[in-house]
Design a protein around this motif. Structure first.
Motif, PDB file in Angstrom:
ATOM      1  N   THR A  25       0.820  -1.220   0.000  1.00  0.00           N
ATOM      2  CA  THR A  25       0.000   0.000   0.000  1.00  0.00           C
ATOM      3  C   THR A  25       0.849   1.263   0.000  1.00  0.00           C
ATOM      4  O   THR A  25       0.553   2.201  -0.745  1.00  0.00           O
ATOM      5  CB  THR A  25      -0.954   0.024   1.199  1.00  0.00           C
ATOM      6  N   GLY A  29       1.599   1.528  -3.612  1.00  0.00           N
ATOM      7  CA  GLY A  29       0.424   2.367  -3.806  1.00  0.00           C
ATOM      8  C   GLY A  29      -0.851   1.644  -4.176  1.00  0.00           C
ATOM      9  O   GLY A  29      -1.822   2.265  -4.628  1.00  0.00           O
ATOM     10  N   ARG A  31      -4.370  -0.455  -3.341  1.00  0.00           N
ATOM     11  CA  ARG A  31      -5.373  -0.348  -2.285  1.00  0.00           C
ATOM     12  C   ARG A  31      -5.609  -1.722  -1.667  1.00  0.00           C
ATOM     13  O   ARG A  31      -5.754  -2.720  -2.385  1.00  0.00           O
ATOM     14  CB  ARG A  31      -6.693   0.184  -2.837  1.00  0.00           C
ATOM     15  N   SER A 147      -4.177   6.822  -3.326  1.00  0.00           N
ATOM     16  CA  SER A 147      -2.863   6.184  -3.428  1.00  0.00           C
ATOM     17  C   SER A 147      -1.764   7.225  -3.289  1.00  0.00           C
ATOM     18  O   SER A 147      -1.907   8.363  -3.758  1.00  0.00           O
ATOM     19  CB  SER A 147      -2.720   5.479  -4.784  1.00  0.00           C
TER      20      SER A 147
END
Length: 325
Positions: A25, A29, A31, A147
């Motif tokens: 994450t 980046g 989800r 993000s």
């Protein structure tokens, strides 16, 4: 029967869920779209990462097996998972980011007419960024607006999956004669003296619908562990089509799990002749069936058939803070 639509998801193994969550994450980046448990072993976290809503073809998932040994890389394995980015320029961004965050990586290189950048996560998971600069075929996903990665450079889904096998003809026969993949071409191996890597595609084709077959005669059988891949899933349109696939495998005398209800999608599992686990998975119902879209992945989600056991399940799991507050 409709053709398979492409790659649905890839499921791998981690020994450290908190570090895994941090890497996928914060560094990559993605989800976290679902924090749940392995439905076959509810003592184990199952973490799903993807685009804004976990669209099919964007899902990279991990089982947390805390005592898992290190993967011993070899043949008859899913040896690399690709992640799509929009452009060649995105690869330069990622190379700089990997250097900043001390992520092990290779150099930007061309493979099958596309620019790629190989890298590994903190457990040695074999990953490849692939540019969609000149890609046509299965559409990519939509990056999550929260993000940490700028949208123009963000990961947009799963790209080609590489299978490394000792006897490619057996795997290719399943891909083409049973699953309906088409031969698309080949490109040179980056290992001196090894045969070219063969490319097969399904559905609309493109980076989101390819399997790459690597023949290796210099490796032993892979021993799965942390940093390894458990299975790859291919996209089926709906439950009606899934039942057709179940009947097809029965007619071909290929042993399978039969119909499996995973709640977020419907599944079928079987092993191809080299022992790699394949899954067929429906595009729906989806990950927002039991959580609001804006709060996906923040709490432990359990399908209805496990909900009565929530207290028991939560008592055996180490807390994993995935809240965004």
């Amino acid at each position: 029967m409709l053709p398979l639509k492409g790659i649905h998801h890839v499921s791998a193994i981690t020994a450290k869920a908190p570090q895994n969550y941090e890497f996928y994450t914060k560094t990559l980046g993605l989800r976290l779209i679902k924090k749940t448990v392995n439905q076959d072993d509810v003592s184990v976290y199952h973490l799903f990462y993807g685009d804004e809503k976990g669209n099919p073809g964007t899902e990279l998932t991990f089982f947390e097996i805390a005592n898992a040994g290190r993967v011993h890389e070899g043949v008859n394995s899913i040896s690399a998972t690709s992640l799509r980015v929009k452009s060649d320029a995105a690869l330069s961004y990622w190379k700089e980011r990997f250097e900043k965050h001390s992520v092990e990586h290779g150099e930007i290189a061309e493979a099958f007419g596309r620019l790629t950048l190989s890298f590994r996560d903190f457990e040695g998971q074999r990953l490849i960024l692939v540019s969609d600069e000149n890609n046509a075929g299965v559409a990519a996903g939509t990056p999550w607006e929260k993000s940490p990665i700028p949208a123009e450079y963000a990961i947009t889904g799963l790209g080609p999956v590489k299978l490394t096998v000792a006897v490619p003809e057996r795997t290719i026969e399943i891909l083409t004669d049973i699953l309906g993949f088409r031969a698309k071409g080949s490109y040179p191996s980056d290992v001196p003296g090894q045969p070219d890597i063969q490319v097969f595609e399904t559905g609309e084709g493109g980076t989101g619908a390819e399997v790459h077959i690597e023949e290796r005669l210099d490796l032993q059988q892979e021993r799965l562990g942390r940093g390894g891949v458990h299975h790859v899933a291919f996209r089926v349109e709906n439950e009606e089509e899934m039942h057709k696939w179940i009947q097809k495998l029965k007619a071909e005398r290929i042993p399978s799990s039969g119909f499996v209800d995973r709640f977020y999608f419907r599944s079928l599992y079987f092993r191809e002749p080299n022992g790699i686990l394949f899954e067929l998975a429906t595009d729906g119902p989806g990950f927002d069936t039991d959580e609001e879209l804006e709060h996906l992945g923040e709490a432990l989600a359990l399908p209805p058939f496990l909900e009565p056991r929530r207290a028991e399940i939560e008592a055996k799991l180490k807390p994993l803070d995935t809240s965004l507050s």
